[in-house]
Design a protein around this motif. Structure first.
Motif, PDB file in Angstrom:
ATOM      1  N   ALA A  31       0.833  -1.199   0.000  1.00 40.62           N
ATOM      2  CA  ALA A  31       0.000   0.000   0.000  1.00 40.62           C
ATOM      3  C   ALA A  31       0.869   1.250   0.000  1.00 40.62           C
ATOM      4  CB  ALA A  31      -0.923  -0.011   1.213  1.00 40.62           C
ATOM      5  N   GLU A  32       1.985   1.198   0.717  1.00 39.76           N
ATOM      6  CA  GLU A  32       2.868   2.384   0.748  1.00 39.76           C
ATOM      7  C   GLU A  32       3.455   2.655  -0.634  1.00 39.76           C
ATOM      8  OE1 GLU A  32       4.170   0.076   4.023  1.00 39.76           O
ATOM      9  OE2 GLU A  32       2.037   0.564   3.744  1.00 39.76           O
ATOM     10  N   ASP A  33       3.806   1.585  -1.345  1.00 39.29           N
ATOM     11  CA  ASP A  33       4.351   1.776  -2.694  1.00 39.29           C
ATOM     12  C   ASP A  33       3.336   2.539  -3.547  1.00 39.29           C
ATOM     13  OD1 ASP A  33       6.593   0.329  -2.027  1.00 39.29           O
ATOM     14  OD2 ASP A  33       5.803  -1.567  -2.811  1.00 39.29           O
ATOM     15  N   LEU A  34       2.092   2.086  -3.448  1.00 39.20           N
ATOM     16  CA  LEU A  34       1.025   2.725  -4.231  1.00 39.20           C
ATOM     17  C   LEU A  34       0.854   4.184  -3.812  1.00 39.20           C
ATOM     18  CD1 LEU A  34      -1.404   2.714  -6.154  1.00 39.20           C
ATOM     19  CD2 LEU A  34      -2.753   1.590  -4.375  1.00 39.20           C
ATOM     20  N   GLN A  35       0.872   4.397  -2.500  1.00 43.40           N
ATOM     21  CA  GLN A  35       0.701   5.777  -2.002  1.00 43.40           C
ATOM     22  C   GLN A  35       1.846   6.690  -2.445  1.00 43.40           C
ATOM     23  OE1 GLN A  35       0.137   4.350   1.924  1.00 43.40           O
ATOM     24  NE2 GLN A  35      -2.053   4.827   1.987  1.00 43.40           N
ATOM     25  N   THR A  36       3.025   6.118  -2.532  1.00 43.56           N
ATOM     26  CA  THR A  36       4.170   6.930  -2.959  1.00 43.56           C
ATOM     27  C   THR A  36       4.012   7.360  -4.420  1.00 43.56           C
ATOM     28  OG1 THR A  36       5.547   5.655  -1.455  1.00 43.56           O
ATOM     29  CG2 THR A  36       6.697   6.982  -3.096  1.00 43.56           C
ATOM     30  N   VAL A  37       3.639   6.401  -5.256  1.00 41.56           N
ATOM     31  CA  VAL A  37       3.428   6.747  -6.675  1.00 41.56           C
ATOM     32  C   VAL A  37       2.368   7.840  -6.782  1.00 41.56           C
ATOM     33  CG1 VAL A  37       2.564   5.878  -8.893  1.00 41.56           C
ATOM     34  CG2 VAL A  37       4.123   4.470  -7.523  1.00 41.56           C
ATOM     35  N   ALA A  38       1.276   7.669  -6.028  1.00 46.77           N
ATOM     36  CA  ALA A  38       0.171   8.634  -6.087  1.00 46.77           C
ATOM     37  C   ALA A  38       0.635  10.015  -5.628  1.00 46.77           C
ATOM     38  CB  ALA A  38      -0.983   8.136  -5.215  1.00 46.77           C
ATOM     39  N   ALA A  39       1.377  10.067  -4.540  1.00 43.19           N
ATOM     40  CA  ALA A  39       1.824  11.361  -4.015  1.00 43.19           C
ATOM     41  C   ALA A  39       2.778  12.041  -4.996  1.00 43.19           C
ATOM     42  CB  ALA A  39       2.494  11.167  -2.653  1.00 43.19           C
ATOM     43  N   ASP A  40       3.638  11.251  -5.633  1.00 40.22           N
ATOM     44  CA  ASP A  40       4.556  11.829  -6.627  1.00 40.22           C
ATOM     45  C   ASP A  40       3.782  12.424  -7.799  1.00 40.22           C
ATOM     46  OD1 ASP A  40       6.689  11.130  -5.113  1.00 40.22           O
ATOM     47  OD2 ASP A  40       7.261   9.362  -6.310  1.00 40.22           O
ATOM     48  N   LEU A  41       2.763  11.698  -8.246  1.00 37.82           N
ATOM     49  CA  LEU A  41       1.962  12.209  -9.366  1.00 37.82           C
ATOM     50  C   LEU A  41       1.290  13.519  -8.975  1.00 37.82           C
ATOM     51  CD1 LEU A  41       0.276   8.934 -10.691  1.00 37.82           C
ATOM     52  CD2 LEU A  41       1.879  10.399 -11.942  1.00 37.82           C
ATOM     53  N   ARG A  42       0.695  13.531  -7.772  1.00 38.58           N
ATOM     54  CA  ARG A  42       0.003  14.749  -7.330  1.00 38.58           C
ATOM     55  C   ARG A  42       0.975  15.920  -7.256  1.00 38.58           C
ATOM     56  NH1 ARG A  42      -2.838  11.058  -3.672  1.00 38.58           N
ATOM     57  NH2 ARG A  42      -1.289  11.526  -2.079  1.00 38.58           N
ATOM     58  N   SER A  43       2.122  15.672  -6.660  1.00 38.72           N
ATOM     59  CA  SER A  43       3.016  16.818  -6.455  1.00 38.72           C
ATOM     60  C   SER A  43       3.539  17.324  -7.792  1.00 38.72           C
ATOM     61  CB  SER A  43       4.132  16.485  -5.465  1.00 38.72           C
ATOM     62  OG  SER A  43       5.160  15.784  -6.107  1.00 38.72           O
ATOM     63  N   SER A  44       3.778  16.420  -8.747  1.00 42.25           N
ATOM     64  CA  SER A  44       4.306  16.929 -10.017  1.00 42.25           C
ATOM     65  C   SER A  44       3.219  17.719 -10.766  1.00 42.25           C
ATOM     66  CB  SER A  44       4.895  15.805 -10.867  1.00 42.25           C
ATOM     67  OG  SER A  44       3.880  15.055 -11.452  1.00 42.25           O
ATOM     68  N   ILE A  45       1.974  17.316 -10.607  1.00 41.03           N
ATOM     69  CA  ILE A  45       0.880  18.064 -11.260  1.00 41.03           C
ATOM     70  C   ILE A  45       0.747  19.457 -10.637  1.00 41.03           C
ATOM     71  CG2 ILE A  45      -1.636  18.145 -11.580  1.00 41.03           C
ATOM     72  CD1 ILE A  45      -1.459  14.982 -11.619  1.00 41.03           C
ATOM     73  N   TRP A  46       0.761  19.507  -9.320  1.00 42.32           N
ATOM     74  CA  TRP A  46       0.622  20.816  -8.657  1.00 42.32           C
ATOM     75  C   TRP A  46       1.762  21.748  -9.044  1.00 42.32           C
ATOM     76  CZ3 TRP A  46      -0.527  17.598  -3.715  1.00 42.32           C
ATOM     77  CH2 TRP A  46      -1.901  17.346  -3.625  1.00 42.32           C
ATOM     78  N   LYS A  47       2.954  21.154  -9.103  1.00 43.03           N
ATOM     79  CA  LYS A  47       4.134  21.965  -9.413  1.00 43.03           C
ATOM     80  C   LYS A  47       4.032  22.488 -10.845  1.00 43.03           C
ATOM     81  CE  LYS A  47       9.155  21.783  -9.310  1.00 43.03           C
ATOM     82  NZ  LYS A  47       9.254  22.249 -10.699  1.00 43.03           N
ATOM     83  N   GLN A  48       3.611  21.599 -11.722  1.00 44.68           N
ATOM     84  CA  GLN A  48       3.482  21.979 -13.132  1.00 44.68           C
ATOM     85  C   GLN A  48       2.490  23.139 -13.286  1.00 44.68           C
ATOM     86  OE1 GLN A  48       1.908  18.569 -15.174  1.00 44.68           O
ATOM     87  NE2 GLN A  48       1.114  19.849 -16.816  1.00 44.68           N
ATOM     88  N   MET A  49       1.384  23.077 -12.562  1.00 45.69           N
ATOM     89  CA  MET A  49       0.385  24.147 -12.671  1.00 45.69           C
ATOM     90  C   MET A  49       0.924  25.444 -12.051  1.00 45.69           C
ATOM     91  SD  MET A  49      -3.306  22.441 -12.190  1.00 45.69           S
ATOM     92  CE  MET A  49      -3.591  20.745 -12.580  1.00 45.69           C
ATOM     93  N   ALA A  50       1.610  25.283 -10.940  1.00 43.36           N
ATOM     94  CA  ALA A  50       2.182  26.472 -10.301  1.00 43.36           C
ATOM     95  C   ALA A  50       3.197  27.126 -11.241  1.00 43.36           C
ATOM     96  CB  ALA A  50       2.819  26.096  -8.971  1.00 43.36           C
ATOM     97  N   ASP A  51       4.015  26.298 -11.886  1.00 42.54           N
ATOM     98  CA  ASP A  51       5.020  26.830 -12.818  1.00 42.54           C
ATOM     99  C   ASP A  51       4.367  27.567 -13.986  1.00 42.54           C
ATOM    100  OD1 ASP A  51       7.009  25.825 -11.286  1.00 42.54           O
ATOM    101  OD2 ASP A  51       7.452  24.090 -12.575  1.00 42.54           O
ATOM    102  N   ALA A  52       3.186  27.093 -14.399  1.00 46.93           N
ATOM    103  CA  ALA A  52       2.493  27.741 -15.517  1.00 46.93           C
ATOM    104  C   ALA A  52       1.768  29.003 -15.046  1.00 46.93           C
ATOM    105  CB  ALA A  52       1.506  26.774 -16.161  1.00 46.93           C
ATOM    106  N   GLY A  53       1.880  29.310 -13.779  1.00 46.55           N
ATOM    107  CA  GLY A  53       1.272  30.534 -13.260  1.00 46.55           C
ATOM    108  C   GLY A  53      -0.218  30.415 -12.982  1.00 46.55           C
ATOM    109  N   ILE A  54      -0.720  29.188 -12.864  1.00 48.54           N
ATOM    110  CA  ILE A  54      -2.153  29.009 -12.595  1.00 48.54           C
ATOM    111  C   ILE A  54      -2.446  29.479 -11.163  1.00 48.54           C
ATOM    112  CG2 ILE A  54      -4.051  27.329 -12.465  1.00 48.54           C
ATOM    113  CD1 ILE A  54      -2.872  27.712 -15.317  1.00 48.54           C
ATOM    114  N   LYS A  55      -3.474  30.264 -11.033  1.00 47.23           N
ATOM    115  CA  LYS A  55      -3.789  30.785  -9.700  1.00 47.23           C
ATOM    116  C   LYS A  55      -4.659  29.805  -8.897  1.00 47.23           C
ATOM    117  CE  LYS A  55      -5.669  34.607  -7.107  1.00 47.23           C
ATOM    118  NZ  LYS A  55      -6.344  35.896  -7.150  1.00 47.23           N
ATOM    119  N   TYR A  56      -5.717  29.332  -9.514  1.00 48.59           N
ATOM    120  CA  TYR A  56      -6.630  28.405  -8.816  1.00 48.59           C
ATOM    121  C   TYR A  56      -6.312  26.983  -9.273  1.00 48.59           C
ATOM    122  CZ  TYR A  56      -9.089  32.780  -7.951  1.00 48.59           C
ATOM    123  OH  TYR A  56      -9.407  34.053  -7.582  1.00 48.59           O
TER     124      TYR A  56
END
Ligand code: GLN
Ligand code: ZN
Length: 761
Positions: A31-56
């Motif tokens: 379960a931790e392996d799965l959670q790690t993959v999921a958390a990595d995906l989430r963080s890279s998406i958030w970072k990508q949006m932040a980098d693109a200057g998305i506000k919301y």
């Protein structure tokens, strides 16, 4: 100028979540392996949006399976059969509901609006005890915050949640789902309170059911819900999101007068009337999140066009109240163009997947704020221009031929009963003829052969030899089983749409353009970018080869135009029907070539005809009209003695039965084994109409082998409604996902049942 994204794909650019889920389900990772993959995906998406200057930036749009199931989980609405113990819901209960477990089957799944995504349908009754049973939304908000990203937590709105549910077993006919509103709102309030405490300033409720045909009493529930939530939400900005179509005028009125709401998202791509509604009646002082970047397709945005729309909206709602957004969640488009190595640069310049769409949204917002990235806009304008005038897109002969189709009926000259008589003279089939739907089991060996041929590791000769051997085995098996109308088994096909798309002009294929269909399952739709034509025959070689191996009729096997259309990413520079007519003409040529080559039975699959039904009833007739017309075009040119079959894999026909009959096929095979009753009316209509009907006599989705008696009984039941001379005996669908060890005995029993009935008649 601000920017916003309605939602984002979870699967990852290379389907990382799929592989992590499946490995976890197989017990190969923790379960931790799965959670790690999921958390990595989430963080890279958030970072990508932040980098693109998305506000919301959205959070809680990630899901391990489905966002509606996540809501069910948040509300603790677990059906009793899953024996949940009443504390925070973990993977065990969650995945049991999604996929079933050793003792309990999964919850039902159904289409999410008119997309190809499927959600898990909540089952609610008067007994459900709701409780706050998953803190996922709050946890994800905090997780993003810890990464330095302040997000907008996204929820399936409370009213849409209820409208998308079904009444639990036993109360199907009597229970009013909306009566549960008062019971679920307290949970939403608990979540809202926690989010406020964690520092959230915005919250998004997706209430896309507002674009559907709703009754006044249903609309009233929205007012009731948001009135009730108002004080809980005080201090928070509430965004209500709609998508996939325009909001009808009555719903628009209700929506824009909801108390406590700060802003609205509207789909400006599919919502044809949205602009007018905004122009005439958008409430002053509210935020307009303008969905100008298409969440349902893979085309690059026409940035100049969008910019001028946005400027006109700015004049209406004010500079500080306009937010650039996507038309819907980006969940319904492919993830990242960066991973496309097969597409050439020109086609790539026309495309934008989710990651690129985020950048487009950011760029539009900046341009509105006076910081236009001139180079980015210029490159976009050049790509738009090249798409418009590329000879790869336009084929004048095809355009002309398709335009000439409109207005005519294209119907075979003789009626179906007379045609069936003519066909029977030639085919000489027994009553209750047996057949299968097309594909036979796809073995690992077969996949390897196709893969190696594609990778040029084996020669064309070796490939043809291997496929020929496979076809021969399948033909022999069917002769041994004594099936009446044979198939070649489709060993050369990877997918029923891709196989044709690869041979037609105007199609492109991606390496990683996956879109989630349900759970860990993804599809990779072809991209139709240009006028469709057929450079040469596509199936005649294999079909005639198979026909030469037997004296029995060998069905030619084609995918119909509507299914090819509905399972592809389609052009946005011409109407869908135009593209469909073009495909129909290509398939028509194939049908006629098969006939010329001596194939007397031709099946044209329309597995996805129903899937294309528009969201609103008022638009059904128009769609069905051109869809059914497209099908008829494919076979209008054949002789009476050529038998046209069609196949559809769903059984929910009641509302479209007249359209099915209007397809004017000689024989219709349909899925049936899981829903006998519903089909009765279809059968009755079928009797009147006179076409052959083959309601599936056993379920191919399960490894279970049906007994002879069981199939016999089932056919007998059908015979109570249908006349013997029109009934065909066949499985529900193709056999490609089954094993020979299941297929052989099942078909043996099917043929034996047909023979027993013939003898008794
Ligand atoms: N001819 C196809 C097959 O047998 C039909 C598949 C489908 O209806 N989805 O596989
Ligand atoms: Zn099917």
């Amino acid at each position: 100028m601000a920017s916003h994204i309605v939602g984002y794909p979870r699967m990852g650019p290379k389907r990382e979540l799929k592989f992590a889920l499946e490995s976890f389900w197989d017990g190969k990772s923790s379960a931790e392996d799965l959670q790690t993959v999921a958390a990595d995906l989430r963080s890279s998406i958030w970072k990508q949006m932040a980098d693109a200057g998305i506000k919301y930036i959205p959070s809680n749009t990630f899901s391990y399976y489905d966002q509606v199931l996540d809501t069910t989980t948040m509300l603790g609405a677990v059906p009793p059969r899953y024996n949940w113990n009443g504390v925070e819901i973990g993977f065990d209960t969650y995945f049991s509901m999604a996929r079933g477990n050793a003792s309990v089957p999964a919850m039902e799944m159904t289409k999410w609006f008119d997309t190809n995504y499927h959600y898990i349908v909540p089952e609610l009754g008067p007994e459900v005890k709701f409780s706050y049973a998953s803190h996922k939304a709050v946890n994800e908000y905090k997780e993003a915050k810890a990464l330095g990203v302040d997000t907008v937590p996204v929820f399936v709105g409370p009213v849409s949640y209820l409208l998308l549910s079904k009444p639990a077993k036993g109360v199907e006919k009597t229970f009013d789902l909306l009566s549960l509103l008062d019971k679920i709102l307290p949970i939403y309030k608990e979540v809202i309170a926690e989010l406020k405490e964690a520092g959230a300033t915005w919250i998004q409720f997706d209430e896309a059911t507002l674009v559907k045909d709703l009754e006044a009493y249903q609309l009233e529930v929205f007012t009731k819900a948001y009135t009730d939530l108002e004080s809980a939400c005080s201090g928070l900005n509430v965004l209500v999101a709609t998508y996939f179509a325009d909001v009808p005028a009555d719903a628009f009125k209700v929506l824009t007068t909801l108390p406590g709401v700060t802003g609205y998202t509207f789909d400006l791509v599919r919502g044809e009337k949205t602009l007018d509604l905004i122009k005439t009646s958008f409430p002053s002082g509210k935020y307009l999140f303008a969905g100008v970047v298409d969440g349902r397709n893979i085309w690059a945005n026409d940035l100049a066009g969008s910019l001028s729309v946005l400027e006109s909206l700015e004049a209406i709602v004010g500079k500080d109240k306009l937010v650039v957004s996507t038309s819907s969640s980006l969940q319904h488009t492919a993830v990242d163009l960066v991973n496309e190595t097969k597409l050439d640069d020109e086609i790539k310049s026309w495309l934008a997947f989710a990651a690129q769409k985020v950048v487009e949204v950011g760029a539009l917002a900046k341009a509105l704020a006076g910081q236009k990235d001139e180079a980015f806009f210029a490159a976009n304008a050049a790509a738009q221009a090249s798409r418009k005038c590329s000879p790869r897109v336009t084929n004048e002969a095809v355009q002309k031929a398709a335009a000439a189709l409109r207005g005519s009926d294209h119907r075979r000259a003789t009626n179906v009963s007379a045609r069936l008589d003519a066909q029977q003279k030639k085919l000489n089939l027994p009553i209750l003829p047996t057949t299968t739907i097309g594909s036979f089991p796809q073995t690992i060996e077969l996949r390897r052969v196709r893969r190696e041929y594609k990778a040029k590791k084996i020669s064309e000769e070796e490939y043809v030899k291997a496929i020929k051997e496979e076809i021969f085995k399948v033909v022999q098996l069917q002769e041994e089983l004594d099936i009446d109308v044979l198939v070649h088994g489709e060993p050369e096909r990877n997918d029923m749409v891709e196989y044709f798309g690869e041979q037609l002009s105007g199609f492109a294929f991606t390496a990683n353009g996956w879109v989630q269909s349900y759970g860990s399952r993804c599809v990779k739709p072809p991209i139709i970018y240009g006028d469709v034509s057929r450079p040469k025959a596509m199936t005649v070689f294999w079909s005639t080869m198979a026909q030469e191996m037997t004296k029995r009729p060998m069905k030619g096997m084609l995918t119909g135009p509507v299914t090819i259309l509905n399972w592809s990413f389609v052009r946005n520079d011409q109407p869908r029907f135009e593209t469909c007519y073009q495909i129909a003409l290509a398939i028509k040529d194939e049908v006629e070539d098969l006939e010329k080559a001596g194939i007397t039975v031709i099946q044209i699959d329309e597995a996805a005809l129903r899937e294309g039904l528009p969201l609103r009833k008022a638009e059904h007739a128009f769609y069905l009209d051109w869809a059914v017309h497209s099908f008829r075009i494919t076979n209008v040119g054949v002789q009476d003695t050529t038998q046209i079959h069609t196949h559809m894999c769903y059984s929910n026909f009641n509302d479209i039965i007249h359209s099915i009959i209007n397809m004017d096929a000689d024989v219709i095979t349909i899925e049936n084994s899981r829903s006998d009753e519903k089909l009765l009316s279809v059968f009755r209509e079928g009797v009147k109409y006179g076409a052959g009907i083959g309601p599936g006599v056993y379920d191919i989705h399960s490894p279970r082998i049906p007994s002879m008696e069981e199939i016999h009984d089932r056919i007998n039941k059908m015979l109570a409604v249908l006349e013997t001379n029109i009934l065909w005996v066949n499985p529900d669908c193709g056999l490609k996902t089954r094993k020979y060890a299941e297929v052989k005995p099942a078909l043996e029993n099917m043929v034996a049942a047909a023979k027993k009935l013939r003898a008794a008649l």
